[in-house]
Design a protein around this motif. Sequence first.
Motif, PDB file in Angstrom:
ATOM      1  N   GLU A  14     -58.420  22.775  63.865  1.00 16.06           N
ATOM      2  CA  GLU A  14     -59.777  23.438  64.837  1.00 16.06           C
ATOM      3  C   GLU A  14     -59.884  22.876  65.035  1.00 16.06           C
ATOM      4  N   ILE A  15     -60.449  23.248  67.396  1.00 17.79           N
ATOM      5  CA  ILE A  15     -61.279  23.781  67.645  1.00 17.79           C
ATOM      6  C   ILE A  15     -62.554  23.481  67.604  1.00 17.79           C
ATOM      7  N   LEU A  16     -62.831  22.157  68.388  1.00 20.39           N
ATOM      8  CA  LEU A  16     -64.612  22.335  67.417  1.00 20.39           C
ATOM      9  C   LEU A  16     -65.401  22.119  69.043  1.00 20.39           C
ATOM     10  N   ASP A  17     -64.947  22.010  70.187  1.00 21.29           N
ATOM     11  CA  ASP A  17     -65.747  21.997  71.497  1.00 21.29           C
ATOM     12  C   ASP A  17     -64.518  22.476  72.555  1.00 21.29           C
ATOM     13  N   ARG A  18     -65.090  23.735  72.770  1.00 20.44           N
ATOM     14  CA  ARG A  18     -64.291  24.293  74.097  1.00 20.44           C
ATOM     15  C   ARG A  18     -64.891  23.364  75.762  1.00 20.44           C
ATOM     16  N   SER A  38     -56.339  11.817  72.982  1.00 16.57           N
ATOM     17  CA  SER A  38     -57.253  10.645  72.351  1.00 16.57           C
ATOM     18  C   SER A  38     -57.736  10.427  71.491  1.00 16.57           C
ATOM     19  N   LEU A  39     -57.625   9.588  70.239  1.00 12.52           N
ATOM     20  CA  LEU A  39     -58.952   9.324  69.342  1.00 12.52           C
ATOM     21  C   LEU A  39     -59.505   7.433  69.900  1.00 12.52           C
ATOM     22  N   VAL A  40     -60.767   8.002  70.021  1.00 13.01           N
ATOM     23  CA  VAL A  40     -61.424   6.659  70.013  1.00 13.01           C
ATOM     24  C   VAL A  40     -61.667   6.133  68.572  1.00 13.01           C
ATOM     25  N   ARG A  41     -62.035   5.338  68.571  1.00 10.25           N
ATOM     26  CA  ARG A  41     -62.594   4.237  67.162  1.00 10.25           C
ATOM     27  C   ARG A  41     -62.926   3.228  68.506  1.00 10.25           C
ATOM     28  N   GLN A  42     -64.398   2.844  67.835  1.00 13.16           N
ATOM     29  CA  GLN A  42     -64.731   1.575  68.044  1.00 13.16           C
ATOM     30  C   GLN A  42     -65.649   0.988  66.850  1.00 13.16           C
ATOM     31  N   PHE A  43     -65.670  -0.663  67.114  1.00 15.66           N
ATOM     32  CA  PHE A  43     -65.345  -1.670  65.565  1.00 15.66           C
ATOM     33  C   PHE A  43     -66.568  -2.938  66.166  1.00 15.66           C
ATOM     34  N   ALA A  44     -67.241  -3.384  65.475  1.00 20.83           N
ATOM     35  CA  ALA A  44     -67.977  -4.642  65.683  1.00 20.83           C
ATOM     36  C   ALA A  44     -66.838  -5.838  65.525  1.00 20.83           C
ATOM     37  N   HIS A  45     -67.190  -6.371  67.206  1.00 17.16           N
ATOM     38  CA  HIS A  45     -65.586  -7.766  66.976  1.00 17.16           C
ATOM     39  C   HIS A  45     -65.949  -8.646  65.896  1.00 17.16           C
ATOM     40  N   ARG A  46     -65.347  -9.127  65.364  1.00 18.47           N
ATOM     41  CA  ARG A  46     -64.938 -10.502  63.929  1.00 18.47           C
ATOM     42  C   ARG A  46     -65.855 -11.271  64.203  1.00 18.47           C
ATOM     43  N   LEU A  47     -65.890 -12.258  65.493  1.00 16.70           N
ATOM     44  CA  LEU A  47     -66.414 -12.837  65.581  1.00 16.70           C
ATOM     45  C   LEU A  47     -67.862 -13.144  66.488  1.00 16.70           C
ATOM     46  N   TYR A  48     -67.618 -12.042  67.197  1.00 11.90           N
ATOM     47  CA  TYR A  48     -69.159 -12.328  68.267  1.00 11.90           C
ATOM     48  C   TYR A  48     -69.547 -10.786  68.866  1.00 11.90           C
ATOM     49  N   ARG A 105     -54.864  13.235  53.467  1.00 14.53           N
ATOM     50  CA  ARG A 105     -54.489  13.125  54.546  1.00 14.53           C
ATOM     51  C   ARG A 105     -54.941  12.575  55.434  1.00 14.53           C
ATOM     52  N   LYS A 106     -55.150  12.472  56.437  1.00 12.37           N
ATOM     53  CA  LYS A 106     -56.200  11.378  57.543  1.00 12.37           C
ATOM     54  C   LYS A 106     -56.382  12.712  58.240  1.00 12.37           C
ATOM     55  N   LEU A 107     -57.792  12.988  58.787  1.00 12.35           N
ATOM     56  CA  LEU A 107     -58.925  13.665  59.416  1.00 12.35           C
ATOM     57  C   LEU A 107     -58.957  13.115  60.654  1.00 12.35           C
ATOM     58  N   ARG A 108     -59.001  13.715  62.073  1.00 11.64           N
ATOM     59  CA  ARG A 108     -59.202  12.744  62.985  1.00 11.64           C
ATOM     60  C   ARG A 108     -59.653  13.837  63.701  1.00 11.64           C
ATOM     61  N   THR A 109     -61.002  13.409  65.147  1.00 10.40           N
ATOM     62  CA  THR A 109     -61.134  13.720  65.824  1.00 10.40           C
ATOM     63  C   THR A 109     -61.165  13.695  67.144  1.00 10.40           C
ATOM     64  N   GLY A 110     -60.475  13.921  68.356  1.00  6.82           N
ATOM     65  CA  GLY A 110     -60.717  13.737  69.265  1.00  6.82           C
ATOM     66  C   GLY A 110     -60.534  14.301  70.722  1.00  6.82           C
ATOM     67  N   GLY A 147     -53.952  27.392  70.625  1.00  8.19           N
ATOM     68  CA  GLY A 147     -54.109  26.898  72.262  1.00  8.19           C
ATOM     69  C   GLY A 147     -55.321  26.292  72.674  1.00  8.19           C
ATOM     70  N   ALA A 148     -55.425  25.277  72.051  1.00  4.60           N
ATOM     71  CA  ALA A 148     -57.065  24.087  72.572  1.00  4.60           C
ATOM     72  C   ALA A 148     -55.835  23.381  74.352  1.00  4.60           C
ATOM     73  N   LYS A 149     -57.076  23.587  74.947  1.00  4.37           N
ATOM     74  CA  LYS A 149     -56.917  23.250  77.036  1.00  4.37           C
ATOM     75  C   LYS A 149     -57.566  21.667  76.647  1.00  4.37           C
ATOM     76  N   LEU A 150     -56.908  21.328  77.836  1.00  5.41           N
ATOM     77  CA  LEU A 150     -57.850  20.596  78.494  1.00  5.41           C
ATOM     78  C   LEU A 150     -59.278  19.907  77.915  1.00  5.41           C
ATOM     79  N   GLY A 151     -59.503  19.027  78.114  1.00  6.29           N
ATOM     80  CA  GLY A 151     -61.001  18.744  77.787  1.00  6.29           C
ATOM     81  C   GLY A 151     -61.916  18.841  76.240  1.00  6.29           C
ATOM     82  N   ASP A 152     -61.178  19.997  75.749  1.00  2.73           N
ATOM     83  CA  ASP A 152     -61.021  20.670  73.821  1.00  2.73           C
ATOM     84  C   ASP A 152     -61.775  19.245  73.331  1.00  2.73           C
ATOM     85  N   ARG A 153     -62.526  19.091  72.488  1.00  7.55           N
ATOM     86  CA  ARG A 153     -62.804  18.784  71.536  1.00  7.55           C
ATOM     87  C   ARG A 153     -62.438  19.321  69.857  1.00  7.55           C
TER      88      ARG A 153
END
Length: 82
Positions: A76-80, A24-34, A5-10, A51-57
Amino acid sequence: MRGRRKLRTGVVVGDRMQKTVTVSLVRQFAHRLYGKRVVRTKRVHAHDEHGAKLGDRVRIVETRPLSKTKRWRVVEILDRAR
């Protein structure tokens, strides 16, 4: 045995629903050409019994479809939020 199963942090960006949060899931990668850093954001709905609230990781895991839009579950809630 189930497949992996895919695990993501957001970050929780919406908590107005009952037992559902928008993450919100953010991913960063390098552009293929540039080679420049490219940032892509995806918003998913996740089932939340913690019971996660707004802004929790949070850590979310892929799961069976729970509704029309919910395919993730908060593990799980990583950071409040401060």
